[in-house]
Design an enzyme around this catalytic site. Structure first.
Site, PDB file in Angstrom:
ATOM      1  N   TRP A 267       0.821  -1.205   0.000  1.00 35.31           N
ATOM      2  CA  TRP A 267       0.000   0.000   0.000  1.00 35.31           C
ATOM      3  C   TRP A 267       0.861   1.263   0.000  1.00 35.31           C
ATOM      4  O   TRP A 267       0.363   2.342   0.221  1.00 35.31           O
ATOM      5  CB  TRP A 267      -0.916   0.016   1.221  1.00 35.31           C
ATOM      6  CG  TRP A 267      -2.033  -0.970   1.152  1.00 35.31           C
ATOM      7  CD1 TRP A 267      -3.326  -0.719   0.752  1.00 35.31           C
ATOM      8  CD2 TRP A 267      -2.000  -2.356   1.491  1.00 35.31           C
ATOM      9  NE1 TRP A 267      -4.076  -1.871   0.817  1.00 35.31           N
ATOM     10  CE2 TRP A 267      -3.295  -2.894   1.266  1.00 35.31           C
ATOM     11  CE3 TRP A 267      -1.014  -3.212   1.953  1.00 35.31           C
ATOM     12  CZ2 TRP A 267      -3.622  -4.226   1.498  1.00 35.31           C
ATOM     13  CZ3 TRP A 267      -1.326  -4.546   2.176  1.00 35.31           C
ATOM     14  CH2 TRP A 267      -2.617  -5.040   1.951  1.00 35.31           C
ATOM     15  N   CYS A 303      -6.959  -4.872  -1.404  1.00 31.86           N
ATOM     16  CA  CYS A 303      -8.106  -5.655  -0.945  1.00 31.86           C
ATOM     17  C   CYS A 303      -8.976  -6.181  -2.079  1.00 31.86           C
ATOM     18  O   CYS A 303      -9.426  -7.328  -2.037  1.00 31.86           O
ATOM     19  CB  CYS A 303      -8.939  -4.848   0.043  1.00 31.86           C
ATOM     20  SG  CYS A 303      -9.806  -3.423  -0.660  1.00 31.86           S
ATOM     21  N   HIS A 362     -13.530  -1.229   1.803  1.00 30.56           N
ATOM     22  CA  HIS A 362     -12.773  -2.475   1.964  1.00 30.56           C
ATOM     23  C   HIS A 362     -13.578  -3.593   1.318  1.00 30.56           C
ATOM     24  O   HIS A 362     -14.801  -3.653   1.457  1.00 30.56           O
ATOM     25  CB  HIS A 362     -12.503  -2.771   3.432  1.00 30.56           C
ATOM     26  CG  HIS A 362     -11.709  -4.023   3.645  1.00 30.56           C
ATOM     27  ND1 HIS A 362     -10.594  -4.341   2.898  1.00 30.56           N
ATOM     28  CD2 HIS A 362     -11.878  -5.061   4.506  1.00 30.56           C
ATOM     29  CE1 HIS A 362     -10.107  -5.504   3.295  1.00 30.56           C
ATOM     30  NE2 HIS A 362     -10.874  -5.962   4.261  1.00 30.56           N
ATOM     31  N   ASP A 385     -12.184 -12.997   4.640  1.00 27.23           N
ATOM     32  CA  ASP A 385     -11.359 -11.861   4.205  1.00 27.23           C
ATOM     33  C   ASP A 385      -9.912 -12.323   4.042  1.00 27.23           C
ATOM     34  O   ASP A 385      -9.277 -12.764   4.995  1.00 27.23           O
ATOM     35  CB  ASP A 385     -11.442 -10.743   5.243  1.00 27.23           C
ATOM     36  CG  ASP A 385     -10.876  -9.427   4.731  1.00 27.23           C
ATOM     37  OD1 ASP A 385     -10.232  -9.427   3.669  1.00 27.23           O
ATOM     38  OD2 ASP A 385     -11.083  -8.401   5.409  1.00 27.23           O
ATOM     39  N   ASN A 425     -19.889  -2.016  12.134  1.00 27.84           N
ATOM     40  CA  ASN A 425     -20.846  -1.423  13.083  1.00 27.84           C
ATOM     41  C   ASN A 425     -20.215  -0.890  14.357  1.00 27.84           C
ATOM     42  O   ASN A 425     -20.890  -0.755  15.380  1.00 27.84           O
ATOM     43  CB  ASN A 425     -21.935  -2.437  13.449  1.00 27.84           C
ATOM     44  CG  ASN A 425     -23.233  -1.752  13.848  1.00 27.84           C
ATOM     45  OD1 ASN A 425     -23.416  -0.557  13.655  1.00 27.84           O
ATOM     46  ND2 ASN A 425     -24.152  -2.514  14.431  1.00 27.84           N
ATOM     47  N   GLU A 474     -29.539   1.983  11.104  1.00 26.42           N
ATOM     48  CA  GLU A 474     -28.678   2.797  11.951  1.00 26.42           C
ATOM     49  C   GLU A 474     -29.499   3.576  12.975  1.00 26.42           C
ATOM     50  O   GLU A 474     -30.484   4.237  12.637  1.00 26.42           O
ATOM     51  CB  GLU A 474     -27.897   3.781  11.075  1.00 26.42           C
ATOM     52  CG  GLU A 474     -26.618   4.291  11.710  1.00 26.42           C
ATOM     53  CD  GLU A 474     -25.527   3.237  11.732  1.00 26.42           C
ATOM     54  OE1 GLU A 474     -25.182   2.801  12.848  1.00 26.42           O
ATOM     55  OE2 GLU A 474     -25.047   2.852  10.662  1.00 26.42           O
ATOM     56  N   GLU A 479     -30.233  -2.118  16.594  1.00 24.26           N
ATOM     57  CA  GLU A 479     -28.832  -1.871  16.237  1.00 24.26           C
ATOM     58  C   GLU A 479     -28.022  -1.492  17.458  1.00 24.26           C
ATOM     59  O   GLU A 479     -26.890  -1.951  17.641  1.00 24.26           O
ATOM     60  CB  GLU A 479     -28.777  -0.769  15.171  1.00 24.26           C
ATOM     61  CG  GLU A 479     -27.390  -0.528  14.586  1.00 24.26           C
ATOM     62  CD  GLU A 479     -26.689   0.646  15.228  1.00 24.26           C
ATOM     63  OE1 GLU A 479     -25.468   0.788  15.033  1.00 24.26           O
ATOM     64  OE2 GLU A 479     -27.368   1.426  15.944  1.00 24.26           O
ATOM     65  N   TYR A 548      -6.506   4.546   0.521  1.00 25.43           N
ATOM     66  CA  TYR A 548      -7.905   4.201   0.760  1.00 25.43           C
ATOM     67  C   TYR A 548      -8.099   3.454   2.072  1.00 25.43           C
ATOM     68  O   TYR A 548      -9.215   3.325   2.569  1.00 25.43           O
ATOM     69  CB  TYR A 548      -8.460   3.372  -0.408  1.00 25.43           C
ATOM     70  CG  TYR A 548      -8.086   1.916  -0.389  1.00 25.43           C
ATOM     71  CD1 TYR A 548      -8.944   0.963   0.151  1.00 25.43           C
ATOM     72  CD2 TYR A 548      -6.875   1.480  -0.905  1.00 25.43           C
ATOM     73  CE1 TYR A 548      -8.609  -0.373   0.178  1.00 25.43           C
ATOM     74  CE2 TYR A 548      -6.532   0.143  -0.886  1.00 25.43           C
ATOM     75  CZ  TYR A 548      -7.394  -0.779  -0.344  1.00 25.43           C
ATOM     76  OH  TYR A 548      -7.047  -2.105  -0.322  1.00 25.43           O
TER      77      TYR A 548
END
Length: 715
Positions: A267, A303, A362, A385, A425, A474, A479, A548
């Site tokens: 990166w 990513c 991401h 991931d 979150n 949200e 939540e 980013y």
């Protein structure tokens, strides 16, 4: 006596004649044994791409001449014998062996001949007999280890072993109800298993960009490369049948942080000894290069490249998979499940303490599978991931984490649910240093992280927003319960004591829809006073160029603004970022971040917020010329305008298209603000709907892409 000799002799000869098969084979014609004993002359695997096996198993798109089948489903083979088979007196069985890195861990499967299939196990039965030839239907259990199998046919007198060109390749089966990766929706199977071209999203939540990605899971050599990666990952033989294990191995092996994986992540902006990550348009070249080199990592990935390659591998192996982009994606470094920003007594950020970051975007993956290892309801989409950020059980991998668990804040369920929860979150907490050196929370932003979670829609190029799968609306009660539930398991379980009810709020937006790279950027800061009294505020504004990932490269603008806001007033403040102040600092994604902090004089209320935005780069316009027909040369015109007031030297134009042409690179110079048009000739070799993808890269300008749909007619 060797294993093979034991099978060949089958107890018919004294031990001193354990090499009797070798003796017979030296003195008699192949396949001929004394006393009319049964032997195998040949095996025909019926592996044609247009044949029954490949069509029924949905493997006809693999550009390979091998027998590729899916577990839990029968396939057919022909066996030619030395004489007619007598089911009453003759014995015949199949032996399948899957080699591993360590020979002692080979999987060896005996497949008996039965009259009818019973139970979930390896079995074979005769479905047709024609003189000396018999046709077998062979079935595998829906949990069988996937991979490459060597086939041997054993009779009472001999063992016939297939050559490498007759190996059998077994894959996961999303069409089989008993396979853990079963997906009952036909359209979703077509999208998440069979579609070899997709879309990956990038940018910011207010400026969502996209790029076409050639997954290419059916391209020649890709299945072999995927199995090579699994072997190199040294997963235990027992784990090759488990999609949970396979997804974890792939997640670890796509990056190189603790093994010789597929892609080296970088990166820094210096990619002189490799390929710039924004240049890649697909996975095929990456995987072929890695396999051909014997496992030398490919340089470089970020990513979306890690995700694209992961999608290719898992779809190739038969696991339904999709690439998913999260905007304003948090990276929690201390397992607090909050995103923490530390400030000094004057509300200036202490950068060496603020280790957490929020990425503009991401990209990770979701895989579809059952989770028998977890409580009911945790099956379905699982977050995986491959971008190396934090370790999981000592390895740089992440997942599979149940998306259903993330939504509820059940971060104690494996694997790596806390990390994924924080990405989508977590609250952003501002901490201020106190006189005694400790830090106290002074401001909490509850809706900063996890927006516009996006994936390509089923059956179209439309963007589908799947945020609701990861979190409740949200600010809703559900939540907030999920956030508080999750944080109980974090490293700062008592964080939520900071003041939250304030009468002055800040909001930042772009004045234009999408500022262009090479031009000034205009932003607006809106201050709203909800009280019945005047408020006086000093705002500290700072614009930074960043990667980013949220890592800053340098500050390009600092400004202090004093503002008085009357009761119930909403006041808009304009802020301009001139091109000359950022032109020499911009990096790969042309991303910037405006940070605004301040304090209300009358109430001492702290104000703090951040706004990420990017500068739009131009597109490559690709126009096909003439009809597209298999085997007939055609032309595509590529047009591009340089938006910068400088010459683009030695720019690399990369072009590729599944079924159209292999990857091609053209070097060009583009004058300041000039428009260029190039013609590229190629000959399509596969019919159907195809995509021609191009990208342009040079030191001054990156993230330039284009795509064209081309319908190729049969020859």
């Amino acid at each position: 006596m060797s294993r093979q000799s034991a099978y060949c002799c089958a107890g018919r000869f004294p031990e001193r004649f354990c090499n009797v098969e070798e003796v017979f084979c030296n003195v008699l014609p192949p396949g001929v044994f004394p006393d009319g004993q049964l032997s195998v002359l040949s095996v025909e695997l019926l592996k044609s791409k247009t044949g029954q096996n490949r069509l029924e198993h949905h493997t006809d798109r693999y550009q390979s001449d091998d027998l590729i089948v899916r577990r839990g489903q029968s396939f057919q083979i022909w066996i030619e014998l030395s004489r007619a088979f007598n089911p009453k007196s003759d014995h015949l069985q199949l032996l399948l062996k899957q080699g591993s890195v360590h020979r002692s861990r080979d999987i060896v499967v005996t497949v008996p001949l039965v009259n009818e299939f019973q139970g979930n196990c390896w079995q074979a039965k005769i479905i047709e007999q024609n003189n000396r030839k018999i046709k077998l239907s062979v079935i595998s259990p829906p949990t069988a280890p996937i991979g490459q199998y060597e086939l041997s046919v054993i009779t009472g007198a001999s063992t016939f072993s297939s050559k490498p060109e007759n190996y059998i390749y077994l894959l996961f089966n999303p069409w089989c109800e008993d396979d853990p990766v079963f997906m009952d929706n036909k359209d979703e199977r077509n999208e998440y298993v069979l579609n070899d071209v997709g879309i990956i999203y990038h940018g910011t939540e207010n400026q969502i960009g996209f790029r076409t990605w050639n997954f290419g899971q059916f391209a020649d050599g890709i299945l072999a490369a995927c199995l090579f990666i699994l072997r190199k990952g040294q997963a235990p033989a027992s784990g090759w049948g488990d999609p949970i294990t396979i997804s974890r191995v792939v997640s670890a092996m796509v990056n190189t942080n603790d093994d010789q994986g597929v892609l080296t992540g970088k990166w820094s902006g210096d990619y002189a000894d490799g390929v710039v990550p924004t240049t890649w348009s697909g996975s095929v070249h990456i995987l072929k290069q890695y396999h051909k080199s014997g496992g030398v990592p490919v340089k470089y990935g970020q990513c979306w490249v890690f995700s694209g390659v992961t999608t290719t591998i898992l779809r190739c192996l038969g696991i339904p998979t999709r690439s998913v982009t999260n905007f304003s994606s948090a990276h929690d470094t201390d397992n607090s499940l909050t995103t923490d920003v530390y400030c000094d007594e004057n509300l200036r950020e202490i950068e060496n303490l603020s280790k957490d970051s929020i990425w503009n975007f991401h990209v990770w993956n979701e895989c579809w599978m059952a989770r028998p290892d977890l409580p009911p309801g945790m099956g379905g989409w699982q977050a995986v991931d491959a971008t190396p950020q934090e370790t999981s059980q000592g390895l740089y991998c992440c997942g599979p984490a149940p998306v259903a668990a993330i939504r509820e804040g059940l971060v104690y369920l494996k694997y790596d649910a806390p990390f994924v929860f924080a990405e989508v979150n977590s609250d952003r907490i501002f901490w201020q240093r106190q006189a005694n050196g400790t830090f106290a929370p002074i401001f909490c932003e509850k809706s900063t992280v996890g927006h516009c979670i996006s994936t390509k829609a089923v059956g179209s190029d439309r963007r589908e927003d799947i945020t609701h799968l990861y979190k409740y609306p949200e600010g809703s009660k559900e939540e907030r319960i999920a956030v508080e539930t999750a944080c109980r398991y974090g490293s700062k379980p008592n964080t939520y004591s900071c003041p939250v009810e304030n009468d002055v709020t800040l909001n930042i937006a772009l004045n234009e829809e999408e500022p262009q790279l090479g031009q000034d950027a205009h932003l607006s800061i809106t201050v709203k006073n909800s009280s019945s009294k005047k408020r006086s505020i000093v705002l500290y504004c700072q614009v930074a160029v960043m990667y980013y990932t949220g890592v800053r490269k340098g500050t390009v603008l600092k400004k202090e603004i004093s503002v008085d806001v009357q009761p119930r007033e909403v006041k808009a403040l304009n802020l301009t970022l001139p091109y000359n102040q950022y032109k020499d600092q911009i990096v790969d994604q042309a991303a910037l971040m405006l940070t605004v902090t301040g304090q209300v004089s009358e109430t001492k209320q702290v104000l703090a917020t951040r706004f990420n935005f990017r500068l739009r780069t131009p597109d490559l316009i690709i126009t096909p010329v003439g009809d597209a027909v298999v085997g007939r040369e055609m032309t595509a015109k590529i047009t591009f305008k340089n938006p910068l007031q400088c010459v683009l030297r030695n720019a690399a134009l990369h072009i590729e298209g599944l079924g159209l042409l292999s990857s091609e690179v053209i070097k060009i110079d583009v004058e300041s603000l000039a428009v260029i048009a190039l013609k590229v000739k190629f000959t399509p070799f596969l019919s159907g709907q195809r995509k021609l993808v191009a990208s342009l890269d040079c030191q001054q300008l990156r993230q330039v892409h284009g795509v064209a749909d081309i319908l190729v007619k049969p020859k």
